[in-house]
Enzyme design. Structure first.
Site, PDB file in Angstrom:
ATOM      1  N   SER A  22      -8.469  -4.762   4.305  1.00  0.00           N
ATOM      2  CA  SER A  22      -7.497  -4.717   5.407  1.00  0.00           C
ATOM      3  C   SER A  22      -8.124  -4.808   6.798  1.00  0.00           C
ATOM      4  O   SER A  22      -7.585  -5.507   7.667  1.00  0.00           O
ATOM      5  CB  SER A  22      -6.640  -3.455   5.292  1.00  0.00           C
ATOM      6  OG  SER A  22      -5.839  -3.514   4.130  1.00  0.00           O
ATOM      7  N   LYS A  71       0.908   7.858  -0.163  1.00  0.00           N
ATOM      8  CA  LYS A  71       2.139   7.099   0.080  1.00  0.00           C
ATOM      9  C   LYS A  71       3.405   7.959  -0.007  1.00  0.00           C
ATOM     10  O   LYS A  71       4.401   7.653   0.646  1.00  0.00           O
ATOM     11  CB  LYS A  71       2.240   5.919  -0.887  1.00  0.00           C
ATOM     12  CG  LYS A  71       1.244   4.806  -0.591  1.00  0.00           C
ATOM     13  CD  LYS A  71       1.493   3.601  -1.482  1.00  0.00           C
ATOM     14  CE  LYS A  71       0.613   2.436  -1.074  1.00  0.00           C
ATOM     15  NZ  LYS A  71       0.904   1.212  -1.854  1.00  0.00           N
ATOM     16  N   GLY A 132       4.795  -2.214 -16.294  1.00  0.00           N
ATOM     17  CA  GLY A 132       4.410  -1.002 -15.579  1.00  0.00           C
ATOM     18  C   GLY A 132       5.517  -0.477 -14.690  1.00  0.00           C
ATOM     19  O   GLY A 132       6.317  -1.253 -14.154  1.00  0.00           O
TER      20      GLY A 132
END
Length: 289
Positions: A22, A71, A132
């Site tokens: 990133s 998160k 998933g």
């Protein structure tokens, strides 16, 4: 890059995070757009999360990106959530706007933008099979419902069925998109759903080791099925190699990483990230064929 008294900061916050691509993406975007900013990676312990959020306001930062394990943990410290973040129940981007901290989730947006830009795939009215039910899959599933997917089938491990149903049932109810959650060990049922799908997504970490396969090697893919993997290291996972051997189009997770970053960058700066240029740089940097 010229850093001065007006330079604003953005960061990615996780543990671990020093390996992240990133900073490369965002700092190139700052350079190419002329936005006076710099992007760094912060590896912090959980007990420092609250003060990290306070520092976004204190230092007038653009905001931060978040990865695991923060998160969900970040949500109590935020002033509001966007629709996608609320639906997913997780935040990967915090936007500092008018003194408020807004939680957003760009993972699903970035995933489908990568499919559109790099493979010409539109999710509206399409049938999806997802492997998933974890965080990446949930973001993709939620965004697919918001973007008009016709039907979604999720396959997960038997021991994860109850948890996956609990996390995804509210999304199905809120959006009205038909959704089934089935056991991954039923290979006949898996084959039936893949045969009737337009898109197959591996949202698990299976394949990150370079040899594990999330589906049986006997699975046959229909001719026009797009096969996607959220993994980008290795760039060609065993699933993608299996699909390529059958002549199917494939895409890995690097495009998702780029386009979720682009959504965050625009939310912070109001500027479009030069994704074509940055993609070319990523291809060169990581020798992507």
């Amino acid at each position: 890059m010229n850093i001065d008294g007006y330079t604003r900061l953005a960061a990615v916050v996780a543990k671990p995070i020093k390996h992240s691509i990133s900073p490369f993406i965002h700092n190139l975007a700052f350079k190419e757009t002329g936005v006076n900013g710099v992007y760094v990676a912060w590896e912090i312990p959980e007990e420092d999360l609250a003060v990290t959020l306070e520092n976004i306001k204190r230092y007038d930062m653009f905001g931060i990106n978040l990865s695991m394990p923060y998160k969900q943990a970040v949500i109590p410290y935020l002033d509001s959530l966007t629709d996608s973040a609320r639906l997913i129940g997780a935040v990967n981007t915090v936007i500092h706007q008018d003194g408020l901290l807004i939680g957003h989730n760009t993972d699903g947006i970035g995933f489908f933008k990568s499919l559109e830009k790099l493979r010409g795939f539109q999710v509206r009215n399409k049938r999806l099979t997802i492997l998933g039910g974890g965080g990446a899959s949930t973001a993709i599933i939620a965004q697919a419902t918001l973007d008009g997917a016709k039907e979604i089938t999720i396959f997960c491990r038997q021991q994860s069925l109850e948890r996956t149903q609990a996390s995804l049932t509210p999304i199905a109810r809120a959006t009205g998109v038909p959704m089934q959650i089935l056991a991954l060990d039923d290979s006949q049922l898996l084959q039936e759903h893949i045969t009737n799908s337009d898109l197959l997504v591996n949202g698990t970490s299976v394949g990150m080791d370079g040899y594990s396969q999330p589906v049986p090697s006997t699975i046959r893919f229909p001719e026009n099925l797009l096969v996607a993997d959220v993994i980008y290291q290795p760039f060609e996972t065993p699933l993608l190699k299996l699909a390529q051997s059958q002549g199917n189009p494939t895409i890995n997770g690097l495009g998702m990483l780029l386009f979720q970053a682009a959504e965050a960058f625009q939310s912070w700066t109001g500027q479009e990230m030069p994704t074509d240029l940055i993609w070319d740089q990523l291809v060169q940097k990581y020798d992507i064929k």
